[in-house]
Design a protein around this motif. Structure first.
Motif, short mmCIF file in Angstrom:
data_model
loop_
_atom_site.label_atom_id
_atom_site.label_comp_id
_atom_site.label_asym_id
_atom_site.label_seq_id
_atom_site.Cartn_x
_atom_site.Cartn_y
_atom_site.Cartn_z
N PRO A 65 0.81 -1.23 0.00
CA PRO A 65 0.00 0.00 0.00
C PRO A 65 0.84 1.26 0.00
O PRO A 65 0.47 2.25 -0.64
CB PRO A 65 -0.83 -0.13 1.29
CG PRO A 65 -0.08 -1.09 2.14
CD PRO A 65 0.58 -2.04 1.20
N ALA A 222 -6.25 5.90 3.56
CA ALA A 222 -7.09 4.95 2.83
C ALA A 222 -7.46 3.76 3.70
O ALA A 222 -8.60 3.28 3.67
CB ALA A 222 -6.36 4.48 1.57
N LEU A 223 -6.50 3.30 4.51
CA LEU A 223 -6.78 2.19 5.42
C LEU A 223 -7.81 2.59 6.46
O LEU A 223 -8.75 1.82 6.75
CB LEU A 223 -5.49 1.74 6.10
CG LEU A 223 -5.65 0.68 7.20
CD1 LEU A 223 -6.22 -0.61 6.62
CD2 LEU A 223 -4.33 0.42 7.90
N ALA A 226 -11.22 2.67 4.76
CA ALA A 226 -11.70 1.35 4.35
C ALA A 226 -12.02 0.46 5.54
O ALA A 226 -12.96 -0.34 5.49
CB ALA A 226 -10.65 0.67 3.46
N PHE A 232 -14.33 -4.38 3.35
CA PHE A 232 -12.87 -4.42 3.49
C PHE A 232 -12.44 -5.62 4.32
O PHE A 232 -11.51 -6.35 3.95
CB PHE A 232 -12.35 -3.13 4.13
CG PHE A 232 -10.89 -3.19 4.47
CD1 PHE A 232 -9.92 -3.00 3.48
CD2 PHE A 232 -10.46 -3.47 5.77
CE1 PHE A 232 -8.58 -3.07 3.78
CE2 PHE A 232 -9.11 -3.53 6.08
CZ PHE A 232 -8.16 -3.33 5.08
N CYS A 347 -12.33 -4.15 -4.97
CA CYS A 347 -11.74 -2.98 -4.29
C CYS A 347 -12.05 -1.71 -5.06
O CYS A 347 -12.36 -0.67 -4.46
CB CYS A 347 -10.22 -3.17 -4.16
SG CYS A 347 -9.73 -4.35 -2.91
N PHE A 351 -14.32 1.09 -3.32
CA PHE A 351 -13.51 2.20 -2.82
C PHE A 351 -13.08 3.19 -3.89
O PHE A 351 -12.31 4.11 -3.61
CB PHE A 351 -12.28 1.65 -2.08
CG PHE A 351 -12.65 0.67 -1.00
CD1 PHE A 351 -13.26 1.11 0.17
CD2 PHE A 351 -12.43 -0.68 -1.16
CE1 PHE A 351 -13.62 0.21 1.16
CE2 PHE A 351 -12.78 -1.59 -0.18
CZ PHE A 351 -13.39 -1.15 0.99
N VAL A 358 -6.22 0.74 -1.41
CA VAL A 358 -6.95 -0.18 -0.54
C VAL A 358 -6.60 -1.62 -0.87
O VAL A 358 -6.41 -2.45 0.02
CB VAL A 358 -8.47 0.06 -0.65
CG1 VAL A 358 -9.24 -1.00 0.15
CG2 VAL A 358 -8.83 1.44 -0.13
N TRP A 361 -3.64 -2.75 0.89
CA TRP A 361 -3.85 -3.22 2.26
C TRP A 361 -4.49 -4.60 2.29
O TRP A 361 -4.15 -5.42 3.14
CB TRP A 361 -4.72 -2.22 3.02
CG TRP A 361 -3.99 -0.98 3.39
CD1 TRP A 361 -4.18 0.28 2.87
CD2 TRP A 361 -2.92 -0.86 4.32
NE1 TRP A 361 -3.31 1.16 3.43
CE2 TRP A 361 -2.52 0.49 4.34
CE3 TRP A 361 -2.27 -1.77 5.16
CZ2 TRP A 361 -1.49 0.96 5.14
CZ3 TRP A 361 -1.24 -1.30 5.97
CH2 TRP A 361 -0.87 0.05 5.96
#
Length: 434
Positions: A65, A222-223, A226, A232, A347, A351, A358, A361
């Motif tokens: 990521p 972003a983590l 999500a 996620f 994803c 997202f 994402v 991750w």
């Protein structure tokens, strides 16, 4: 805008990315054929050597990521070039090691960071920037190159280890990494807007977004966003099991497990190479299907079939490659990383423009699962004397991942994924002939 160009530059970018991914995959192939040579020369337990592989797998995932965010900020070309230099350093320095911590540093940290920067988040970045039409198919092709390269290189590396020693194999890997750098610097383009062109399958030129904030803050942001969503965690959990049952278990321990049953390591490495060859077919087909079939159904089917095959695997090992084992190899090859194109698509669906980061991750979860499996299977082998329990647990987990995938639902009013919609309705702005 000229529309008579015979070949859209997106295809050249995809070709260079394919070469870099195949090379990175070859670099990751080496540890699985070094387990016994290092054990015999240094006397290190298999669990200790497997721990270095686990560090490699974990960093390979955790780097993804941040690498995707770094590519947005500093460019794909710079990030991939530095990654190849890290791989060359990590592989080359192993010839001087005398202690197990040095293996952890070289193959674990340096090679893990380098190959992680060319992981599947790199695929998501390239396809997200350069393709609208055929995005799922190209994702499948690039993914197949990465996974198949890791396995196809195994016989060559195994022969080098057998005939010339593991140090020669490590130096060959270092030289190969350096050889790819000029190609990346020369041919890997950043964004179609830099050439005043639309992405392949699009009709308008979209300016490259201006990065805001640091790469680390973008990746962590972003983590954070999500992680507040149910999809996620379902995707991450399923992909963690995917990593455990591929890179972590089969990719790392299939060769030593087959050797335990009297099969020569070169023969076992050749079987894994066949997995890689059939993976090309399976993953490209999965990319094609992802453009046409609900990705949730695809993931459920892939994981369920994988689980059933792993439950059967312990009964198939023998001193020679019997027909039943060849059937398993073909089937497992078709399913090896077929999960990637639908996961990338989901994803992007859930997202949006942050989908590549994402997915980085989600891929980190994949490698976390792989790292646990790599070390856990080594411990199972050291404690119980064989790998049977590891295969059974992996099979059960895969069936569980199928259930997780089917829990994913498109929300009411959720639009059709862009790749599918555009592929079905957009006029062709570019064509590829030849």
């Amino acid at each position: 805008m000229r529309k008579n160009r015979r070949l859209h530059p997106a295809w050249l970018v995809a070709a260079v990315a394919f070469v870099a991914l195949v090379g990175a995959a070859g670099f990751r192939a080496t540890p699985s054929v070094l387990l016994h040579p290092l054990h015999e020369e240094f006397g290190w337990p298999l669990a200790t050597i497997s721990a270095a592989v686990s560090v490699n797998l974990l960093l390979y995932g955790l780097t993804a990521p941040f690498a995707a965010a770094l590519m947005d900020r500093f460019g794909i070309r710079r990030v991939v070039s530095v990654a190849l230099l890290l791989v060359a350093a990590g592989s080359g320095l192993t010839v001087f090691m005398t202690a197990s911590w040095q293996l952890l540093l070289c193959w674990g940290v340096l090679v893990g960071l380098g190959t992680g920067s060319m992981a599947l988040a790199f695929v998501a970045t390239v396809t997200g920037r350069w393709f609208v039409r055929r995005r799922g198919l190209v994702t499948g092709v690039l993914t197949a190159g990465g996974a198949a390269g890791q396995l196809v290189f195994l016989p060559l590396i195994a022969v080098l280890v057998r005939d010339h020693g593991w140090r020669t194999a490590a130096l060959v890997v270092a030289g190969a990494a350096l050889a790819v750098v000029p190609l990346v610097v020369w041919l890997l383009r950043e964004h179609p807007a830099d050439l005043d062109l639309p992405a392949y399958g699009a009709t308008e030129v979209v300016a490259a977004p201006t990065p805001t904030g640091g790469a680390a803050s973008r990746a962590l942001g972003a983590l954070a966003t999500a992680a507040r969503t149910r999809p996620f965690w379902l995707l991450a959990a399923g992909f963690a099991i995917c990593g455990a049952t591929t890179n972590g278990l089969v990719g790392t321990h299939f060769v030593p497990a087959a050797h335990d049953h009297g099969m020569p390591e070169t023969t076992a490495a050749g079987l894994l190479a066949l997995v890689g060859l059939f993976d090309i077919v399976g993953t490209i087909a999965s990319g094609w299907l992802t453009d046409r079939v609900d990705s949730r159904l695809l993931l459920g089917a892939y994981y369920a079939l994988r689980g059933a095959s792993l439950l059967l695997l312990p009964s198939l090992f023998a001193g020679t490659a019997k027909p039943s084992m060849l059937v398993f190899i073909i089937f497992y090859g078709l399913d090896w990383v077929a999960t990637v194109p639908p996961t990338v698509a989901l994803c992007r669906e859930y997202f949006g423009t942050a989908g590549a980061v994402v997915f980085g991750w989600v891929f980190a979860a994949h490698q976390f699962g792989a790292a646990i499996a790599a070390t856990g299977a080594g411990l199972v082998r050291d404690r119980l004397g064989d790998y049977a329990m590891a295969w059974y647990v992996a099979g059960a987990l895969s069936i569980g991942a199928a259930g997780l995938s089917l829990l994913l639902r498109r929300r009411p009013g959720r639009p059709v994924p862009e790749a599918v919609l555009v592929a079905a309705t957009a006029p062709r702005a570019w064509s590829f002939r030849g």
